[in-house]
Design a protein around this motif. Sequence first.
Motif, PDB file in Angstrom:
ATOM      1  N   PHE A  26      26.766  40.803  54.010  1.00 44.97           N
ATOM      2  CA  PHE A  26      26.995  40.389  53.623  1.00 44.97           C
ATOM      3  C   PHE A  26      27.032  41.278  52.276  1.00 44.97           C
ATOM      4  O   PHE A  26      27.982  41.509  51.440  1.00 44.97           O
ATOM      5  CB  PHE A  26      25.176  40.369  52.456  1.00 44.97           C
ATOM      6  N   PHE A  27      26.486  42.798  52.170  1.00 44.25           N
ATOM      7  CA  PHE A  27      26.986  43.735  50.964  1.00 44.25           C
ATOM      8  C   PHE A  27      28.071  44.486  51.301  1.00 44.25           C
ATOM      9  O   PHE A  27      29.168  44.380  49.833  1.00 44.25           O
ATOM     10  CB  PHE A  27      26.022  44.752  51.264  1.00 44.25           C
ATOM     11  N   GLY A  28      28.622  44.458  51.974  1.00 45.48           N
ATOM     12  CA  GLY A  28      30.526  45.040  52.654  1.00 45.48           C
ATOM     13  C   GLY A  28      31.044  43.958  52.313  1.00 45.48           C
ATOM     14  O   GLY A  28      32.805  44.344  51.342  1.00 45.48           O
ATOM     15  N   ILE A  29      31.253  43.246  52.761  1.00 49.11           N
ATOM     16  CA  ILE A  29      31.866  41.328  51.686  1.00 49.11           C
ATOM     17  C   ILE A  29      32.146  41.368  50.167  1.00 49.11           C
ATOM     18  O   ILE A  29      33.188  41.218  49.642  1.00 49.11           O
ATOM     19  CB  ILE A  29      31.661  40.500  52.038  1.00 49.11           C
ATOM     20  N   HIS A  30      31.294  41.367  49.770  1.00 50.29           N
ATOM     21  CA  HIS A  30      30.753  41.600  48.099  1.00 50.29           C
ATOM     22  C   HIS A  30      31.169  42.538  47.898  1.00 50.29           C
ATOM     23  O   HIS A  30      31.442  42.661  46.125  1.00 50.29           O
ATOM     24  CB  HIS A  30      29.207  40.612  48.053  1.00 50.29           C
ATOM     25  N   THR A  31      30.922  43.731  48.469  1.00 48.66           N
ATOM     26  CA  THR A  31      31.625  44.858  47.730  1.00 48.66           C
ATOM     27  C   THR A  31      33.157  44.798  47.044  1.00 48.66           C
ATOM     28  O   THR A  31      33.487  45.728  46.510  1.00 48.66           O
ATOM     29  CB  THR A  31      31.342  46.611  48.439  1.00 48.66           C
ATOM     30  N   ALA A  32      33.884  44.636  48.692  1.00 48.42           N
ATOM     31  CA  ALA A  32      35.300  44.304  48.269  1.00 48.42           C
ATOM     32  C   ALA A  32      35.412  43.846  47.263  1.00 48.42           C
ATOM     33  O   ALA A  32      36.641  43.539  46.094  1.00 48.42           O
ATOM     34  CB  ALA A  32      35.610  44.253  50.050  1.00 48.42           C
ATOM     35  N   ASN A  33      34.682  42.575  47.071  1.00 44.05           N
ATOM     36  CA  ASN A  33      34.973  41.844  46.153  1.00 44.05           C
ATOM     37  C   ASN A  33      35.248  42.091  44.791  1.00 44.05           C
ATOM     38  O   ASN A  33      36.065  42.132  44.351  1.00 44.05           O
ATOM     39  CB  ASN A  33      33.976  40.260  46.428  1.00 44.05           C
ATOM     40  N   VAL A  34      33.453  42.925  44.829  1.00 45.54           N
ATOM     41  CA  VAL A  34      33.654  43.091  43.048  1.00 45.54           C
ATOM     42  C   VAL A  34      34.449  44.190  42.226  1.00 45.54           C
ATOM     43  O   VAL A  34      35.502  44.403  41.773  1.00 45.54           O
ATOM     44  CB  VAL A  34      32.001  43.536  42.759  1.00 45.54           C
ATOM     45  N   VAL A  35      34.897  44.871  43.347  1.00 42.53           N
ATOM     46  CA  VAL A  35      35.989  46.119  43.280  1.00 42.53           C
ATOM     47  C   VAL A  35      37.098  45.747  43.076  1.00 42.53           C
ATOM     48  O   VAL A  35      37.983  45.849  41.768  1.00 42.53           O
ATOM     49  CB  VAL A  35      36.042  47.023  44.516  1.00 42.53           C
ATOM     50  N   GLN A  36      37.204  44.513  43.682  1.00 40.78           N
ATOM     51  CA  GLN A  36      38.933  44.006  44.146  1.00 40.78           C
ATOM     52  C   GLN A  36      39.166  43.027  41.640  1.00 40.78           C
ATOM     53  O   GLN A  36      39.320  43.353  41.075  1.00 40.78           O
ATOM     54  CB  GLN A  36      38.843  42.975  44.328  1.00 40.78           C
TER      55      GLN A  36
END
Length: 483
Positions: A459-469
């Motif tokens: 969960f946090f890996g996917i949304h960390t990629a989202n927020v960085v983008q």
Amino acid sequence: KNSSNRPWKAEFGGIKKNIAMTKVQNFAEITPNIPFTEFNFYDLYRSTFEKSELGRIKKLIPLGRMAENFGLTSKSMRPKRGRKPYFTPEGKVALMFLKMYTGLSCPRLLEQLNGNIHYQIFCDVIIDPTRPLTNYKLLDDIILELSRKLKIQQQQDILAEVWKPYMENLDTMYTDATCYESEMRYPTDPKLLWEGIEKGYETMCGLSKRLGVRRPRTKYLDVQKANLAYRKQRKRSKSQTRRMTRRLLDLLGKILKEIRRMEREIDGAGRLLTVREKGDLVIITRMYRQQERHFQSKDCRESIKDRIVSINKPYVRPIVRGKEVKSVEFGAKVNNILVDGVSFIEKLSFNAFNEGARLVHCIKMHKRLFGVEAKKIGGDAGYAGAENRDYCKEKGIETSFVKRGRPFSEEKKERDLVRRELARVRATAMEGSFGTQKEHYDLKRVKARTKHTEILYIFFGIHTANVVQLADRIEQRTRFAVA
């Protein structure tokens, strides 16, 4: 001089002592916040933090609302007694984003946290350089706490509400499934059986010692030598593998039989086993029965329901993906939707499922997250079933599915450009998001020991990629606006 004043003096002395202790305690708490007129150390770091990538990321994360959804904070919660925790509720959530952002293990992350002030500001914690944190189990406890309280869809609703103003093309959605593999060795029948034998033999020897009885005789040492010789061979024939599997099955059956005999014949033997040993015995027994039936069937392609491929991770199942490089993957299968480059989890399961049957659920989830109807959908051939085609046609949704029937005439080929563009973007953007998450945000091989922790990492890996983008996208727009 009056003896009657002595109790009063003693009481007054205790009050003075308490006041002194309180002053010392308060001084220690406010020391990092003391302002300096000429040089304020933390103010300079805070100003540089606002301009850094971590600062831009933190502005896009609703840490307070996420912490409240985790149950870490609430308006009705009373202050707890005891020692003040190092991390605030918002800091605990930020710590998980930081862990996936850096890709560090807990010991390495704690080491970096002690020396990197930007990391401390991101997690809302100030660590005294003379008294750094040394016990990395503190981070493990936070991860376990969050893993038990994670509600994926509710957290994604909070994130989508905050990110929606920065997103475009909300009526276009792409969907695909992937497998986030667990950190484990590739399972084969001899490896799995020998792993069960080692754990079972250790339990049998420990139980015999606690009971004060003689250890049952087995052929453990002989099979151990034979198994070592088998593993050293570079190539193994089917007959050698079958012969080795038979010996391993016989030895494991003997060990389990002796353990059950001691529990049955000796009073109190079952109570001497630890909770972990009992749990391992249940898993090993299930695995032994599956392997025994599979061995007797003589069908190497036989499908085994709820097949155990790891004793340490009994929840992991083989996911047949049909890829050229690897036909089977071991981990969590996740069906994602992608809107303007931002991914959201639609379904996560450690059991195999058909992602083609999830298209209607993806459309409904898209409507719930963004409040708009999907007008364009991109998906691979797995989603192009008759039911999905009829549903999209009824709703007036354009898709990337290949048209059925006769080839198009020249007049209709222009209308096919939308379909081709959706298929092209899906193949690049969707697969690119999977690659970014796995290569840069620690999801290539998920290093977790429990099921809930593994889900938390995904969960946090996917949304960390989202927020960085999103942070990079907003920064580029700001630069173009200034230019």
